[in-house]
Design a protein around this motif. Structure first.
Motif, PDB file in Angstrom:
ATOM      1  N   THR A   3       0.941  -1.235  -0.067  1.00  0.00           N
ATOM      2  CA  THR A   3       0.230   0.057  -0.054  1.00  0.00           C
ATOM      3  C   THR A   3       0.934   1.177   0.063  1.00  0.00           C
ATOM      4  N   ILE A  52      -1.841  -0.238   7.235  1.00  0.00           N
ATOM      5  CA  ILE A  52      -2.425  -0.804   8.249  1.00  0.00           C
ATOM      6  C   ILE A  52      -2.795  -0.203   9.672  1.00  0.00           C
ATOM      7  N   GLU A  53      -1.936   0.385  10.067  1.00  0.00           N
ATOM      8  CA  GLU A  53      -2.092   1.444  11.289  1.00  0.00           C
ATOM      9  C   GLU A  53      -1.669   2.979  10.981  1.00  0.00           C
ATOM     10  N   ASP A 105      -2.804   3.430  17.454  1.00  0.00           N
ATOM     11  CA  ASP A 105      -3.988   3.099  17.657  1.00  0.00           C
ATOM     12  C   ASP A 105      -4.397   3.751  19.070  1.00  0.00           C
ATOM     13  N   PHE A 120      -6.748  -0.262  13.133  1.00  0.00           N
ATOM     14  CA  PHE A 120      -5.935  -1.183  12.267  1.00  0.00           C
ATOM     15  C   PHE A 120      -6.879  -1.472  10.915  1.00  0.00           C
ATOM     16  N   ASN A 121      -6.284  -1.335   9.796  1.00  0.00           N
ATOM     17  CA  ASN A 121      -7.024  -1.804   8.475  1.00  0.00           C
ATOM     18  C   ASN A 121      -6.352  -2.623   7.659  1.00  0.00           C
ATOM     19  N   ALA A 145      -7.823  -4.618   5.280  1.00  0.00           N
ATOM     20  CA  ALA A 145      -8.522  -4.845   4.165  1.00  0.00           C
ATOM     21  C   ALA A 145      -7.638  -4.912   2.717  1.00  0.00           C
ATOM     22  N   ASN A 194      -3.624  -4.702   2.178  1.00  0.00           N
ATOM     23  CA  ASN A 194      -2.830  -4.471   3.321  1.00  0.00           C
ATOM     24  C   ASN A 194      -2.639  -5.629   4.037  1.00  0.00           C
ATOM     25  N   ASP A 245      -5.388  -8.760   3.967  1.00  0.00           N
ATOM     26  CA  ASP A 245      -6.540  -9.913   3.824  1.00  0.00           C
ATOM     27  C   ASP A 245      -6.559 -10.526   2.503  1.00  0.00           C
ATOM     28  N   ARG A 258      -3.957 -11.579  12.549  1.00  0.00           N
ATOM     29  CA  ARG A 258      -4.782 -11.247  11.506  1.00  0.00           C
ATOM     30  C   ARG A 258      -4.620 -12.192  10.356  1.00  0.00           C
TER      31      ARG A 258
END
Length: 478
Positions: free
Chosen positions: A100, A106-107, A111, A123-124, A126, A129, A131, A180
């Motif tokens: 990305t 991701i962060e 956080d 956190f992302n 998606a 990133n 998944d 994750r």
């Protein structure tokens, strides 16, 4: 090493000799194989990967979706994965994650300021990133892949690399990815602190890598992870050696390290010897985790698929490397055809199928026949131009012979250290300028060996299958 590299370079010069010799064959050379002399256990062959709908894959962008303009169906994706993990029998995968833009990761913001309490709302994971990479890992696992590890390309803009708190925050970031990946599948057996920590995209010192491992290792174990670190997955062998010395000198950090890794850019391959010395000192496997035909010139080597095969030989036979990973398993045609094993062709938004490049086939002369767990055994060639390695697993004796010469060589291969039954045969498979995994006529074995002719610029793999009689002396590859 000097002789091996000389013959890599000599392939061009020998082409002139070949113009005079045509198909002349040298006097018979010998290859002495001794199963009683053993070396490293092989950990497999693999690739790095991007997700199928990443814009960078095809170098196009659909503003309506934010993804690649060229869209592959599930069936088309499966066909690509089949070529790599079923036909080529790769067993290792390193996702380019997080794939990305820097600062949108991701962060993207801390956080909560506490590296030991994770707020997953910050956190992302998606798409690319993490998944979408996890989906590819699962599909590769279904096709036989067993080794996966993340090696982050870049860190978040807000993170530093100087203080203990920086290390703890970075460790939290990595731990969130391991969690994750476990939730999405598969559980990561390995983890790298960073991809190429000596490169400008994500630079960090050996001391920082050490601090991250010492912080994250106990946290992984506390959560039930058996994940081990790959150290340091760096851009050059000399850089990797310098950082590795710092990490392995600390007994706590060392207990969490599972493998040493390097890439091969910008310097002679002989520098891998620095990595081999550390691997031997600390009894750890040594992996080469990223390189390509297109980058062979940065190491002073010819840029072609047969020189790639000779490099694989040199890494395995000279430096006891136990895993060899190509850069991209698949990539779009805009990159050319040297940085990937499989080229994905497109015309605008339309996918036009795949091309299996010659390095796909020369890689397969190793990966299709040498499974993880096979043990390399001694193979000594009388001809410097005939590069030979041999392996034992619980099913086969495997011999890979590369003729780097501009003329054919006839070789006599003799096996010692284990008996061969009278019924044994050798099945050869060959890749040359005009052949791709050509299945050749079975060769009968007389006594302890057999003879074969190796065409110029070729890679031939011989497989002698075990039966109830072979290796009756109880030889154990473990």
């Amino acid at each position: 090493m000097i002789m091996t590299l000389r013959h890599l370079v000599a392939r061009t010069a020998l082409g002139l000799v070949g113009a005079f010799l045509a198909t002349d064959t040298y006097a018979v050379d010998t290859v002495a194989i001794d199963a009683a002399v053993t070396f490293q256990r092989m950990d497999g062959f693999g690739i790095s990967s991007r997700v199928f709908d990443a814009p960078h894959l095809f170098n196009n962008f659909d503003p309506a979706t934010g993804r690649a303009l060229t869209v592959l169906t599930s069936q088309q994706q499966d066909a690509i994965l089949d070529r790599l993990f079923v036909d080529l029998k790769l067993t290792r995968l390193r996702p380019a994650s997080p794939d990305t833009a820097i600062g949108a990761g991701i962060e993207p913001a801390n956080d909560n300021g506490d590296p030991y309490v994770t707020d997953f709302g910050g956190f992302n994971f998606a798409w690319k990133n993490l998944d979408a990479h996890a989906d590819v890992m699962v599909r590769a696992q279904q096709r036989g892949a067993t080794t996966f590890f993340l090696s982050p390309l870049s860190r978040e803009l807000w993170t530093g690399t100087t203080t203990q708190n920086d290390a703890a925050e970075y460790a939290e970031w990595l731990l969130a990815q391991a969690r994750r990946a476990r939730d999405q599948g598969p559980v990561l057996p390995y983890l790298s602190v960073a991809n190429e920590p000596s490169y400008s995209r994500n630079p960090m010192s050996g001391a920082f890598v050490l601090d991250v491992i010492k912080d994250l290792g106990p946290r992984l174990r506390a959560e039930g992870f058996a994940t081990q670190f790959v150290v340091p997955d760096d851009v050059r062998a000399s850089d990797a050696a310098a950082k590795t010395q710092i990490v392995l000198a600390d007994p706590i950090a060392r207990s969490y390290v599972g493998a040493l890794a390097t890439h091969l850019y910008d310097e002679p391959v002989s520098n891998v010897g620095q990595r081999q010395a550390l691997a031997n000192q600390y009894q750890l496997p040594l992996w080469m985790t990223e390189f390509t035909v297109g980058a062979l010139g940065t190491a002073g080597l010819p840029q072609d698929a047969f020189s790639w095969a000779a490099l694989m030989h040199d890494l395995i036979a000279t430096y006891n490397v136990s895993a060899v990973d190509y850069l991209w398993g698949f990539f779009g045609q805009w990159e050319g055809n040297t940085t990937m094993l499989v080229t994905l062709n497109n015309s605008g938004a339309t996918y036009k199928g795949m091309t299996l490049n010659k390095q796909y086939y020369t890689t397969g002369q190793y990966s299709r026949f040498i499974p993880p767990g096979a043990r390399r055994i001694q193979a000594a060639s009388s001809a410097p131009a005939v590069l030979t390695t041999a392996y034992l697993d619980r099913a086969n004796l495997i011999i890979v012979a590369i003729n780097t010469d501009g003329a054919a060589h006839t070789v006599s291969l003799n096996v010692a250290g284990t008996p061969l039954p009278a019924s044994a045969t050798a099945q050869p498979t060959r890749t040359s300028d005009s052949e791709d995994w050509a299945a050749l006529r079975v060769i009968g074995i007389s006594g302890s060996g057999f003879s074969a002719t190796l065409p110029h610029n070729s890679v031939t793999t011989f497989v002698i299958s075990k039966n109830d009689a072979i290796f009756a002396d109880g030889f154990d590859v473990t």
